[in-house]
Design an enzyme around this catalytic site. Structure first.
Site, PDB file in Angstrom:
ATOM      1  N   ASP A   1      -2.028 -11.220   0.493  1.00 43.60           N
ATOM      2  CA  ASP A   1      -1.149 -10.796   1.585  1.00 43.60           C
ATOM      3  C   ASP A   1      -1.918  -9.885   2.528  1.00 43.60           C
ATOM      4  O   ASP A   1      -3.012  -9.436   2.216  1.00 43.60           O
ATOM      5  CB  ASP A   1       0.099 -10.088   1.053  1.00 43.60           C
ATOM      6  CG  ASP A   1      -0.239  -9.138  -0.079  1.00 43.60           C
ATOM      7  OD1 ASP A   1      -1.321  -8.514  -0.017  1.00 43.60           O
ATOM      8  OD2 ASP A   1       0.556  -9.010  -1.022  1.00 43.60           O
TER       9      ASP A   1
ATOM     10  N   ASP B   1      -1.651  -6.445   4.714  1.00 41.48           N
ATOM     11  CA  ASP B   1      -0.925  -5.211   5.023  1.00 41.48           C
ATOM     12  C   ASP B   1      -1.490  -4.615   6.295  1.00 41.48           C
ATOM     13  O   ASP B   1      -2.675  -4.771   6.600  1.00 41.48           O
ATOM     14  CB  ASP B   1      -1.065  -4.204   3.880  1.00 41.48           C
ATOM     15  CG  ASP B   1      -0.473  -4.735   2.582  1.00 41.48           C
ATOM     16  OD1 ASP B   1       0.487  -5.527   2.663  1.00 41.48           O
ATOM     17  OD2 ASP B   1      -0.985  -4.385   1.501  1.00 41.48           O
TER      18      ASP B   1
ATOM     19  N   ASP C   1      -7.652   4.160  -3.188  1.00 44.27           N
ATOM     20  CA  ASP C   1      -8.316   4.354  -4.473  1.00 44.27           C
ATOM     21  C   ASP C   1      -9.824   4.080  -4.432  1.00 44.27           C
ATOM     22  O   ASP C   1     -10.625   4.989  -4.669  1.00 44.27           O
ATOM     23  CB  ASP C   1      -7.614   3.567  -5.593  1.00 44.27           C
ATOM     24  CG  ASP C   1      -7.279   2.128  -5.229  1.00 44.27           C
ATOM     25  OD1 ASP C   1      -7.689   1.666  -4.138  1.00 44.27           O
ATOM     26  OD2 ASP C   1      -6.609   1.451  -6.033  1.00 44.27           O
TER      27      ASP C   1
HETATM   28  P1  ATP Z   1      -4.499  -7.242  -4.755  1.00 42.42           P
HETATM   29  O1  ATP Z   1      -5.567  -8.192  -4.387  1.00 42.42           O
HETATM   30  O2  ATP Z   1      -4.146  -7.319  -6.168  1.00 42.42           O
HETATM   31  O3  ATP Z   1      -3.323  -7.247  -3.837  1.00 42.42           O
HETATM   32  P2  ATP Z   1      -4.962  -4.691  -3.558  1.00 42.42           P
HETATM   33  O4  ATP Z   1      -6.128  -3.756  -3.575  1.00 42.42           O
HETATM   34  O5  ATP Z   1      -4.608  -5.264  -2.231  1.00 42.42           O
HETATM   35  O6  ATP Z   1      -5.231  -5.814  -4.617  1.00 42.42           O
HETATM   36  P3  ATP Z   1      -2.325  -3.619  -3.583  1.00 42.42           P
HETATM   37  O7  ATP Z   1      -1.530  -3.137  -4.738  1.00 42.42           O
HETATM   38  O8  ATP Z   1      -1.845  -4.741  -2.763  1.00 42.42           O
HETATM   39  O9  ATP Z   1      -3.750  -3.937  -4.187  1.00 42.42           O
HETATM   40  O10 ATP Z   1      -2.590  -2.344  -2.663  1.00 42.42           O
HETATM   41  C1  ATP Z   1      -2.964  -2.408  -1.308  1.00 42.42           C
HETATM   42  C2  ATP Z   1      -3.886  -1.253  -0.949  1.00 42.42           C
HETATM   43  O11 ATP Z   1      -3.218  -0.008  -1.177  1.00 42.42           O
HETATM   44  C3  ATP Z   1      -5.149  -1.168  -1.805  1.00 42.42           C
HETATM   45  O12 ATP Z   1      -6.176  -1.968  -1.302  1.00 42.42           O
HETATM   46  C4  ATP Z   1      -5.476   0.305  -1.721  1.00 42.42           C
HETATM   47  O13 ATP Z   1      -6.119   0.604  -0.511  1.00 42.42           O
HETATM   48  C5  ATP Z   1      -4.115   0.951  -1.713  1.00 42.42           C
HETATM   49  N1  ATP Z   1      -3.639   1.313  -3.067  1.00 42.42           N
HETATM   50  C6  ATP Z   1      -2.901   0.547  -3.915  1.00 42.42           C
HETATM   51  N2  ATP Z   1      -2.634   1.191  -5.045  1.00 42.42           N
HETATM   52  C7  ATP Z   1      -3.214   2.397  -4.941  1.00 42.42           C
HETATM   53  C8  ATP Z   1      -3.279   3.531  -5.793  1.00 42.42           C
HETATM   54  N3  ATP Z   1      -2.714   3.510  -6.990  1.00 42.42           N
HETATM   55  N4  ATP Z   1      -3.953   4.611  -5.344  1.00 42.42           N
HETATM   56  C9  ATP Z   1      -4.530   4.624  -4.118  1.00 42.42           C
HETATM   57  N5  ATP Z   1      -4.493   3.592  -3.287  1.00 42.42           N
HETATM   58  C10 ATP Z   1      -3.850   2.484  -3.669  1.00 42.42           C
HETATM   59 MG    MG Z   2      -2.789  -6.510  -1.823  1.00 46.40          MG
END
Ligand code: ATP
Ligand code: MG
Length: 466
Positions: A74, A76, A161
């Site tokens: 997705d 964001d 993170d």
């Molecule tokens: P995925 O491919 O699984 O979606 P993702 O990194 O995009 O991995 P998401 O949960 O969609 O994970 O989170 C989007 C963004 O929000 C991450 O890339 C990160 O920048 C931030 N984020 C998510 N969870 C955390 C956390 N626990 N602490 C700090 N930042 C976070």
């Molecule tokens: Mg994501």
């Protein structure tokens, strides 16, 4: 190959700024992300926000995935606009959340999550330990309970993170903005925590699980300083609300890289104690291979774009416990079906004591378990009734996977494969005439069981199909 490509392109890229508030900016000729790679909704959202005088970028996982040549799940968006400003710009949008508000902007079937730049919560400022409304912002272990201070784009990068998750992409100018050396770490295939890793795990222990999941998914090595505090902080996962923990575990199991995730969890020793579901499932010599086979089958199905059922996988992971308890009770002289029922309840109860599996999965899991002994009954009308059961297909797949992993008879699994495809006459010929009905009669007549038929799974009464 990807590494080569990125380093070739980024190698001559913008200079990495010395100060975190000054990003390295990579122009369109310095990377291979094209605006067409961005979903229509995310692109239009950024364009519209920028037209209204705000800054707006695609952020986080999507930028990281595109740089790695992967298709993001997705897109964001992060922006300087406040939630109410975002809301007023898009007719089809709504504000979500109470404390930290984000805006969902709808474009046809796509929903784009738009968040305003947020500042990183820091404990250095004692005034900041309470929200404006007086609520505590951290628990006694340092876990951040609320995080709702707007900030600059640079601050928004710092509160994320991992460095590779703190990248921004401007789909209008086609620029990548990097405040945290994320590009460098992506090229080096390293997962690096932003800031002091121990503090960041204390703020949110789920980041330990995210380290395992993202490193497995992206094939990145967890940098040593990022990995080091995990061993001494993993107990903090106990303070995380069960629902959030379960959600993260489910993300791992259904990531398409479950086998690799579990491997990382084991390397980090995160599967021990805190995640008994996995601990138990994988270390049981009798059913461990089956649990692993179920994880692998799930990965394979996801790779082939086939649907997967979380309940099936959870049932497979808990099967070791169920089966062990079932046979224990049988050995104590309890009849087979009631033993299986008790074993299922015990396994689910024990699981709830650690990581609660939401009850919505219970019914399917129980059904899959209860149908297992019925595959052993190949006489009379029972195979026909099993074949008609609405869950037959899933239960058969479960049995077949058990057989492949040495947890059930291969011969019986093959028999069922043939039986499903056979015509009426062949089915009749295949039936094991001597099974089941005789035992049924014997039980009806005598009431009392012979000592040697207490433990036989063939003994499961026809009534077990409730
Ligand atoms: P995925 O491919 O699984 O979606 P993702 O990194 O995009 O991995 P998401 O949960 O969609 O994970 O989170 C989007 C963004 O929000 C991450 O890339 C990160 O920048 C931030 N984020 C998510 N969870 C955390 C956390 N626990 N602490 C700090 N930042 C976070
Ligand atoms: Mg994501």
């Amino acid at each position: 190959m990807i590494k080569k490509f990125i380093s070739r392109v980024f190698g001559r890229g913008a200079k990495q700024a010395a100060h975190p508030s000054k990003p390295a900016v990579y122009g369109p000729d310095k990377h291979h992300i094209h605006k067409d790679h961005i979903s229509r909704g995310a692109r239009k959202t950024c364009e519209e926000l920028q037209r209204a005088g705000h800054t707006a970028y695609v952020v986080g996982g999507a930028v990281r995935d595109l740089l790695l040549g992967r298709q993001p799940k997705d897109f964001d968006v992060a922006t300087s606009a406040h939630p109410d400003e975002v809301r007023s710009l898009f007719r089809r949008s709504r504000i979500i959340g109470r404390r930290f508000q984000i805006v969902h902007v709808m474009w046809g079937a796509e929903t784009v999550e738009v968040s305003t730049y947020r500042a990183h919560f820091t404990t250095k400022d004692p005034e900041a330990e309470e929200d404006a409304d007086g609520a505590d912002r951290q628990d006694e272990h340092g876990r951040v309970l609320s995080d709702n201070v707007f900030g600059t784009q640079a601050e928004d990068a710092v509160r994320r993170d991992f460095t590779v998750n703190a990248l921004f992409y401007d789909p209008v100018k086609e620029e990548v903005w990097d405040f945290q050396h994320g590009v460098k770490d992506l090229i080096a295939k390293k997962l690096v925590m932003i800031g002091d890793p121990a503090t960041r795990y204390r703020e949110d222990p789920v980041r330990m699980l995210r380290a395992a999941r993202l490193s497995a998914k992206l094939g990145l090595a967890i940098e040593s300083k990022t990995a080091a505090p995990i061993a001494s902080l993993k107990h903090l996962l106990e303070n995380v609300p069960q629902a959030r923990l379960f959600e993260e575990i489910l993300k791992m199991l259904l990531s398409g890289n479950a086998v690799a995730c579990v491997q990382r969890l084991r390397e980090l020793e995160l599967h021990h104690g805190l995640l008994p579901l996995l601990d138990d499932a994988l270390e049981d010599p009798a059913t461990g291979p089956f649990a692993m086979a179920a994880l692998k089958a799930t990965d394979d199905r996801l790779r082939e774009d086939k649907p997967v059922s979380p309940a099936f996988l959870l049932a497979a992971l808990l099967w070791g416990r169920v089966e062990r308890r079932w046979h224990e009770l049988e050995e104590k002289g309890q009849p087979s079906t009631p033993s299986l029922h008790s074993a299922m309840h015990d396994a689910l109860d024990a699981q709830r004591g650690s990581l609660a599996i939401p009850r919505r999965f219970d019914a399917t899991m129980k059904e899959l378990w209860l149908l297992q002994p019925r595959f052993l009954q190949r006489g009379g009308t029972r195979p026909f009734r099993l074949l008609e059961h609405p869950r037959f297909r899933a239960a058969y797949d479960f049995f077949e996977l058990r057989a492949q992993a040495g947890n059930a008879s291969v011969e019986i699994a093959q028999w069922w494969e043939r039986f499903q495809e056979a015509g009426g006459d062949e089915r009749e010929r295949m039936l094991h005439a001597d099974e089941g009905p005789k035992k049924k009669k014997r039980r009806r007549r005598g009431g009392k069981r012979r000592p040697d038929d207490g433990g036989s799974p063939e003994e499961v009464a026809p009534g077990a199909d409730e």
